[in-house]
Motif scaffolding. Sequence first.
Motif, PDB file in Angstrom:
ATOM      1  N   SER A   1      -7.903  -6.537  -0.276  1.00 45.00           N
ATOM      2  CA  SER A   1      -6.778  -7.201  -0.922  1.00 45.00           C
ATOM      3  C   SER A   1      -7.205  -8.618  -1.284  1.00 45.00           C
ATOM      4  N   LEU A   2      -7.351  -8.866  -2.585  1.00 45.82           N
ATOM      5  CA  LEU A   2      -7.742 -10.187  -3.051  1.00 45.82           C
ATOM      6  C   LEU A   2      -6.518 -11.079  -3.185  1.00 45.82           C
ATOM      7  N   HIS A   3      -6.744 -12.369  -3.065  1.00 41.95           N
ATOM      8  CA  HIS A   3      -5.657 -13.316  -3.294  1.00 41.95           C
ATOM      9  C   HIS A   3      -5.161 -13.177  -4.732  1.00 41.95           C
ATOM     10  N   CYS A   4      -3.883 -13.392  -4.910  1.00 47.00           N
ATOM     11  CA  CYS A   4      -3.271 -13.188  -6.214  1.00 47.00           C
ATOM     12  C   CYS A   4      -3.960 -13.997  -7.303  1.00 47.00           C
TER      13      CYS A   4
ATOM     14  N   HIS B   1     -10.438  -3.909  -5.258  1.00 42.64           N
ATOM     15  CA  HIS B   1      -9.136  -4.554  -5.150  1.00 42.64           C
ATOM     16  C   HIS B   1      -7.989  -3.539  -5.228  1.00 42.64           C
ATOM     17  N   GLY B   2      -7.063  -3.638  -4.279  1.00 43.21           N
ATOM     18  CA  GLY B   2      -5.872  -2.800  -4.271  1.00 43.21           C
ATOM     19  C   GLY B   2      -6.003  -1.535  -3.474  1.00 43.21           C
ATOM     20  N   THR B   3      -7.218  -1.033  -3.280  1.00 49.43           N
ATOM     21  CA  THR B   3      -7.413   0.203  -2.528  1.00 49.43           C
ATOM     22  C   THR B   3      -8.224  -0.007  -1.256  1.00 49.43           C
TER      23      THR B   3
ATOM     24  N   ALA C   1       0.825  -1.207   0.000  1.00 53.77           N
ATOM     25  CA  ALA C   1       0.000   0.000   0.000  1.00 53.77           C
ATOM     26  C   ALA C   1       0.859   1.257   0.000  1.00 53.77           C
ATOM     27  N   ASN C   2       1.988   1.240   0.704  1.00 54.27           N
ATOM     28  CA  ASN C   2       2.841   2.416   0.754  1.00 54.27           C
ATOM     29  C   ASN C   2       3.399   2.755  -0.619  1.00 54.27           C
ATOM     30  N   ASP C   3       3.726   1.703  -1.411  1.00 55.29           N
ATOM     31  CA  ASP C   3       4.245   1.946  -2.744  1.00 55.29           C
ATOM     32  C   ASP C   3       3.204   2.612  -3.627  1.00 55.29           C
ATOM     33  N   ILE C   4       1.964   2.195  -3.508  1.00 55.61           N
ATOM     34  CA  ILE C   4       0.895   2.791  -4.316  1.00 55.61           C
ATOM     35  C   ILE C   4       0.686   4.250  -3.941  1.00 55.61           C
TER      36      ILE C   4
END
Length: 400
Positions: free
Chosen positions: A289-292, A284-286, A20-23
Amino acid sequence: MSVATSMGSGFSEGVTAGPANDIREIHNWTELLYFFNHTLPECHMELSESTKRVALFIIYLAIFVVGLVENLLVIWVNWRCSGRAGLLSLYILNMAIADLGIVLSLPVWMLEVTLDYTWLWGSFSCRFTHYFYFANMYSSIFFLVCLSIDRYVTLTHASPSWQRHQHRVRRAVCAGVWVLSAIIPLPEVVHIQLVESSEPMCLFMAPFETYSTWALAVTLSTTVLGFLLPFPLILIFNMLTACRLRQAGRQEGRRHCLLVCAYIAVFVICWLPYHVTLLLLTLHGTHVSLHCYLAHVLYFFYDVIDCFSMLHCVVNPILYNFLSPSFRDRLLSAVVHYLPKVQARADRHASSSSSSTQHSIIITKEGTQPTVAGPHHQPSLSFHAPNTSPISAPQSLTAS
């Protein structure tokens, strides 16, 4: 055709959310695209894009051909027989027009998928095609809700006041549905743009700083207005109608119950997977967090699920029209309307030939020419075959 489509086509198929920090450190679309395309995924799945494109092309083509024929027939029959058909046919007619609008947009989506989401038709068509699709999608769903409610109201409220004003009410409701459906897609369509990258793509591009907020708002409005509100109304009023028919002891009560179950099942099968997938991909992503592996599968199959949601354009004409005996009678009447005219001309020609043959025989035998009777008048519209017997013989022939 939605936020998820833009995300899935704008970024690589291997989209996986990083830390999350990278985003949060990403400040523009270029950096975000680089992040998605160059972050090593935690998992890898071999899914064939070429196979999916071929399958989508075939499904789109089948829905287009069948849906075009069915909805044109429904519109033709209901428009032609609007004065004699049931009062609820106004909703069915408008629903068929909305479904036809969806079907007419399918060639564009079919070509876009085949070209790997490359958009070749300019900026105006990028927005207009999406707007046209969404406006007709909402209209089709809303007319389905109106049909379910009005069917129950007509069955339970046979007051003289309702019978006097029902035509006016239905026309006002249909006009309101079209206006509402024209307004709802605007917040999403205004953010759809033609992005000129290596290849032009038509994407949902809200302001970067508020993209996640816009994407969530558009997705929630689509899910609420397209499923969460319509589905309970369709379910409740169709069930009430079925119970009312069973209590009234109608012989067709069991058949109506089966149709009600089919109405509800088709709506759920077409729209529930679409809205669940759309919501998960947006969150997803925000927000979650979904499994890959799940993220890979959802992004890959989103287009297939979106395509299958359009099956309602094929199933609705069958459930609400072709299974109805009255519609089949009106369809037969509309088709047969053009047949007796040709048959009547052939019968007149055959009768005239037969009559002249009889007259020539009479002239030979009797030596005098009798008065020729004119051909019988044939009706222009009839469900039965016209009379093909020759003209009555003259009196001189019968006398001899």
